[in-house]
Design an enzyme around this catalytic site. Structure first.
Site, PDB file in Angstrom:
ATOM      1  N   THR A 192      45.988  52.388  42.487  1.00  0.00           N
ATOM      2  CA  THR A 192      45.828  53.667  43.203  1.00  0.00           C
ATOM      3  C   THR A 192      45.389  53.512  44.668  1.00  0.00           C
ATOM      4  O   THR A 192      45.068  54.501  45.318  1.00  0.00           O
ATOM      5  CB  THR A 192      44.785  54.564  42.483  1.00  0.00           C
ATOM      6  OG1 THR A 192      43.516  53.890  42.496  1.00  0.00           O
ATOM      7  CG2 THR A 192      45.181  54.881  41.058  1.00  0.00           C
ATOM      8  N   TRP A 193      45.379  52.292  45.174  1.00  0.00           N
ATOM      9  CA  TRP A 193      44.921  52.080  46.557  1.00  0.00           C
ATOM     10  C   TRP A 193      45.816  52.864  47.526  1.00  0.00           C
ATOM     11  O   TRP A 193      47.045  52.835  47.387  1.00  0.00           O
ATOM     12  CB  TRP A 193      44.972  50.580  46.866  1.00  0.00           C
ATOM     13  CG  TRP A 193      44.410  50.169  48.189  1.00  0.00           C
ATOM     14  CD1 TRP A 193      43.440  50.787  48.899  1.00  0.00           C
ATOM     15  CD2 TRP A 193      44.791  49.003  48.942  1.00  0.00           C
ATOM     16  NE1 TRP A 193      43.183  50.073  50.056  1.00  0.00           N
ATOM     17  CE2 TRP A 193      43.990  48.985  50.109  1.00  0.00           C
ATOM     18  CE3 TRP A 193      45.716  47.973  48.735  1.00  0.00           C
ATOM     19  CZ2 TRP A 193      44.108  47.982  51.072  1.00  0.00           C
ATOM     20  CZ3 TRP A 193      45.824  46.970  49.683  1.00  0.00           C
ATOM     21  CH2 TRP A 193      45.033  46.987  50.844  1.00  0.00           C
TER      22      TRP A 193
ATOM     23  N   GLN B 160      40.212  40.380  38.734  1.00  0.00           N
ATOM     24  CA  GLN B 160      41.376  41.037  39.351  1.00  0.00           C
ATOM     25  C   GLN B 160      41.670  40.319  40.672  1.00  0.00           C
ATOM     26  O   GLN B 160      40.805  40.230  41.541  1.00  0.00           O
ATOM     27  CB  GLN B 160      41.057  42.517  39.585  1.00  0.00           C
ATOM     28  CG  GLN B 160      42.285  43.314  39.959  1.00  0.00           C
ATOM     29  CD  GLN B 160      41.994  44.763  40.303  1.00  0.00           C
ATOM     30  OE1 GLN B 160      42.141  45.192  41.433  1.00  0.00           O
ATOM     31  NE2 GLN B 160      41.588  45.532  39.302  1.00  0.00           N
TER      32      GLN B 160
ATOM     33  N   ASP C  31      43.689  51.755  37.586  1.00  0.00           N
ATOM     34  CA  ASP C  31      42.736  51.020  38.425  1.00  0.00           C
ATOM     35  C   ASP C  31      42.418  51.797  39.690  1.00  0.00           C
ATOM     36  O   ASP C  31      43.319  52.173  40.437  1.00  0.00           O
ATOM     37  CB  ASP C  31      43.350  49.666  38.826  1.00  0.00           C
ATOM     38  CG  ASP C  31      42.422  48.896  39.753  1.00  0.00           C
ATOM     39  OD1 ASP C  31      41.447  48.330  39.253  1.00  0.00           O
ATOM     40  OD2 ASP C  31      42.658  48.893  40.989  1.00  0.00           O
TER      41      ASP C  31
ATOM     42  N   TYR D 229      38.539  53.386  47.741  1.00  0.00           N
ATOM     43  CA  TYR D 229      39.854  53.980  48.018  1.00  0.00           C
ATOM     44  C   TYR D 229      39.705  55.411  48.538  1.00  0.00           C
ATOM     45  O   TYR D 229      39.269  56.318  47.815  1.00  0.00           O
ATOM     46  CB  TYR D 229      40.755  53.949  46.775  1.00  0.00           C
ATOM     47  CG  TYR D 229      41.025  52.531  46.259  1.00  0.00           C
ATOM     48  CD1 TYR D 229      40.707  51.399  47.010  1.00  0.00           C
ATOM     49  CD2 TYR D 229      41.610  52.322  45.016  1.00  0.00           C
ATOM     50  CE1 TYR D 229      40.946  50.116  46.542  1.00  0.00           C
ATOM     51  CE2 TYR D 229      41.857  51.030  44.543  1.00  0.00           C
ATOM     52  CZ  TYR D 229      41.508  49.938  45.316  1.00  0.00           C
ATOM     53  OH  TYR D 229      41.756  48.668  44.844  1.00  0.00           O
TER      54      TYR D 229
HETATM   55  P1  NAP Z   1      51.827  47.062  45.325  1.00  0.00           P
HETATM   56  O1  NAP Z   1      51.612  47.620  43.974  1.00  0.00           O
HETATM   57  O2  NAP Z   1      52.109  45.616  45.484  1.00  0.00           O
HETATM   58  O3  NAP Z   1      52.974  47.867  46.080  1.00  0.00           O
HETATM   59  C1  NAP Z   1      52.950  49.264  46.185  1.00  0.00           C
HETATM   60  C2  NAP Z   1      54.233  49.709  46.888  1.00  0.00           C
HETATM   61  O4  NAP Z   1      55.350  49.446  46.030  1.00  0.00           O
HETATM   62  C3  NAP Z   1      54.241  51.189  47.189  1.00  0.00           C
HETATM   63  O5  NAP Z   1      54.880  51.346  48.432  1.00  0.00           O
HETATM   64  C4  NAP Z   1      55.095  51.767  46.079  1.00  0.00           C
HETATM   65  O6  NAP Z   1      55.788  52.941  46.458  1.00  0.00           O
HETATM   66  C5  NAP Z   1      56.083  50.648  45.856  1.00  0.00           C
HETATM   67  N1  NAP Z   1      56.609  50.677  44.480  1.00  0.00           N
HETATM   68  C6  NAP Z   1      55.908  50.864  43.333  1.00  0.00           C
HETATM   69  N2  NAP Z   1      56.712  50.783  42.273  1.00  0.00           N
HETATM   70  C7  NAP Z   1      57.963  50.550  42.748  1.00  0.00           C
HETATM   71  C8  NAP Z   1      59.225  50.380  42.125  1.00  0.00           C
HETATM   72  N3  NAP Z   1      59.339  50.401  40.788  1.00  0.00           N
HETATM   73  N4  NAP Z   1      60.316  50.183  42.913  1.00  0.00           N
HETATM   74  C9  NAP Z   1      60.176  50.136  44.270  1.00  0.00           C
HETATM   75  N5  NAP Z   1      59.001  50.288  44.923  1.00  0.00           N
HETATM   76  C10 NAP Z   1      57.898  50.488  44.161  1.00  0.00           C
HETATM   77  O7  NAP Z   1      50.573  47.396  46.277  1.00  0.00           O
HETATM   78  P2  NAP Z   1      49.024  47.608  46.202  1.00  0.00           P
HETATM   79  O8  NAP Z   1      48.717  49.042  46.166  1.00  0.00           O
HETATM   80  O9  NAP Z   1      48.443  46.768  47.276  1.00  0.00           O
HETATM   81  O10 NAP Z   1      48.530  46.913  44.833  1.00  0.00           O
HETATM   82  C11 NAP Z   1      48.496  47.575  43.588  1.00  0.00           C
HETATM   83  C12 NAP Z   1      47.083  47.953  43.158  1.00  0.00           C
HETATM   84  O11 NAP Z   1      46.236  46.812  43.033  1.00  0.00           O
HETATM   85  C13 NAP Z   1      46.324  48.797  44.190  1.00  0.00           C
HETATM   86  O12 NAP Z   1      46.848  50.103  44.260  1.00  0.00           O
HETATM   87  C14 NAP Z   1      44.926  48.681  43.702  1.00  0.00           C
HETATM   88  O13 NAP Z   1      44.699  49.523  42.583  1.00  0.00           O
HETATM   89  C15 NAP Z   1      44.888  47.201  43.316  1.00  0.00           C
HETATM   90  N6  NAP Z   1      44.362  46.353  44.423  1.00  0.00           N
HETATM   91  C16 NAP Z   1      43.152  45.744  44.232  1.00  0.00           C
HETATM   92  C17 NAP Z   1      42.616  44.937  45.241  1.00  0.00           C
HETATM   93  C18 NAP Z   1      41.302  44.253  45.021  1.00  0.00           C
HETATM   94  O14 NAP Z   1      40.726  43.721  45.984  1.00  0.00           O
HETATM   95  N7  NAP Z   1      40.780  44.235  43.814  1.00  0.00           N
HETATM   96  C19 NAP Z   1      43.305  44.757  46.451  1.00  0.00           C
HETATM   97  C20 NAP Z   1      44.549  45.378  46.604  1.00  0.00           C
HETATM   98  C21 NAP Z   1      45.070  46.151  45.569  1.00  0.00           C
HETATM   99  P3  NAP Z   1      55.252  54.430  46.143  1.00  0.00           P
HETATM  100  O15 NAP Z   1      53.760  54.367  46.115  1.00  0.00           O
HETATM  101  O16 NAP Z   1      55.799  55.198  47.272  1.00  0.00           O
HETATM  102  O17 NAP Z   1      55.827  54.853  44.804  1.00  0.00           O
END
Ligand code: NAP
Length: 281
Positions: free
Chosen positions: A20-21, A162, A47, A52
Site C-alpha cells: 500500500t505504499w 520483509q 501490508d 505511508y
Molecule cells: P511494486 O509493488 O514493486 O510496484 C508497484 C507498481 O506496479 C505500481 O505502479 C502498480 O500500479 C504496478 N502494478 C501492480 N500490479 C501490476 C500488474 N499486475 N501489472 C502491471 N503493473 C502493476 O512497488 P512498491 O509499492 O514499492 O512495493 C510493494 C509494497 O511493498 C509497498 O506498497 C509496501 O507495502 C511494501 N514496501 C515495503 C518497504 C519496506 O521498507 N518494508 C519498502 C518498499 C515497499 P498501480 O498501483 O497503478 O496499480
C-alpha cells in the site's frame, strides 16, 4: 489463491499479498476497490505502515477492510525513530486507531534504527501479551542483524523479515533467504516489480519474460511474481491501486513455472555477487 504457513505462526497467508505504499497519491476509490477485489481473490495479506502518507494510507486501508477485518492478515510497521520501549507501543496504538481495528496479525520494525533493538523487541513482546498484535517481525534486516535479534528474543519469535526482492535485485538469495529458511522466518518480498523499474519489454530479459508469459497466457508481471515466490518460505506484496492489477496479481499465484522456465529467468536476471548488508529501496 495458494496460502502458506507464515513463518512459525500457525497462520495461512496468501503467497501473493497487497502492498500500500504511496496509495495516498492514487485515486482513493479505485485504490479501495483494488484492495477489496484483491481480498475477494484471496489476497488476505495487506501490508501498510505508519509512514505511508503519514498515516493517511492506514486510514484508507481501514476503510477498505472495515466490514471484512476477519478475512485479513493485517500488517503494519513502526518507524525506527518511534521504536523505543514506550514509543513502539504508542505507535502501534495510533496505527490501530487509524485502521479501526484492535489487533494486528503481524507488526514490524520498518528498518533497524537508533533505539536499542532490545527495547523495541521488549515492546513488541508486550504488545503481543496485551493481544494488540498476534505476531511481530522485522524489515530490512540482513542475516547478521537477524542473528542479533534472535539472540535477544530467542528462536521462534520473529515471524518474518520483509525485504527488497525483485528480478533486478536478488541479493537476498545469497544469505538472507537461507538464514530465514533455517530459522523458520517468513521472507516477504517488497517492491516485487522494482517499484516502477520493471524490465522493459525491449530488453533481453524483458523479451524472455514476454515469451514465458505468452506460453502461460499471462503477463510478464505475473511471471515475475511466480518466479519470486518459488521458494516455499516466500511471500510477495505487490502494490496495485488499479483493480485489474490486483486481480492479475492474485491470478499469478496459480502459475507453475517449469524448471526450464525458472532457469531461463535465472539466467536473464542473474543474482549477481554477494555484497554486505541488505539492499533497500
Ligand atoms: P511494486 O509493488 O514493486 O510496484 C508497484 C507498481 O506496479 C505500481 O505502479 C502498480 O500500479 C504496478 N502494478 C501492480 N500490479 C501490476 C500488474 N499486475 N501489472 C502491471 N503493473 C502493476 O512497488 P512498491 O509499492 O514499492 O512495493 C510493494 C509494497 O511493498 C509497498 O506498497 C509496501 O507495502 C511494501 N514496501 C515495503 C518497504 C519496506 O521498507 N518494508 C519498502 C518498499 C515497499 P498501480 O498501483 O497503478 O496499480
Amino acid at each position: 489463491m495458494k496460502h502458506r504457513a507464515f513463518g512459525l505462526t500457525n497462520k495461512q497467508v496468501s503467497i501473493i499479498g497487497q502492498g500500500t505504499w504511496n496509495m495516498e497519491k492514487d485515486d482513493r476509490r479505485a485504490a479501495i476497490e483494488a484492495l477489496r477485489r484483491g481480498l475477494d481473490a484471496g489476497m488476505n495479506h495487506i501490508d501498510t505502515a505508519e509512514m505511508y502518507g503519514d498515516g493517511e494510507v492506514e486510514e484508507l486501508v481501514g476503510e477498505a477492510i472495515a466490514d471484512r477485518r476477519g478475512e485479513v492478515f493485517l500488517v503494519s510497521k513502526v518507524l525506527p525513530q518511534n521504536a523505543s520501549r514506550r514509543g513502539t507501543v504508542q505507535a502501534c496504538e495510533r496505527s490501530l486507531r487509524r485502521l479501526r481495528t484492535d489487533y494486528f496479525d503481524c507488526y514490524l520494525l520498518h528498518w533497524p534504527g537508533r533505539h536499542p533493538l532490545r527495547d523495541t523487541i521488549a515492546a513488541l513482546e508486550e504488545l503481543r501479551e496485551m493481544g494488540k498484535i498476534r505476531a511481530w517481525g522485522l524489515s530490512n534486516f540482513d542475516e547478521e542483524e537477524l542473528a542479533d535479534a534472535i539472540r535477544i528474543a530467542g528462536e521462534g519469535k520473529i515471524a518474518c523479515n520483509q525485504v527488497l526482492y525483485h528480478l533486478k535485485e536478488r541479493a537476498i538469495e545469497h544469505a538472507v533467504i537461507p538464514f530465514c529458511d533455517e530459522h523458520g522466518i517468513a521472507v516477504v518480498a517488497y517492491s516485487p516489480f522494482g517499484s516502477g523499474d520493471f524490465p522493459s519489454p525491449r530488453s533481453a530479459g524483458g523479451r524472455i519474460l514476454a515469451e514465458i508469459a505468452k506460453a502461460h497466457n499471462a503477463t510478464p508481471y505475473q511471471i515475475a511474481l511466480a518466479f519470486l515466490v518459488r521458494d516455499p518460505n516466500l511471500f510477495a506484496i505487490p502494490k496495485a491501486a488499479h483493480p485489474e492489477h490486483a486481480l492479475d496479481n492474485a491470478a499469478a499465484a496459480e502459475i507453475e513455472l517449469s524448471e526450464d522456465e525458472i532457469r531461463r529467468i535465472d539466467e536473464a536476471f542473474p543474482r549477481g555477487r554477494r555484497r554486505g548488508g541488505v539492499p533497500t529501496i
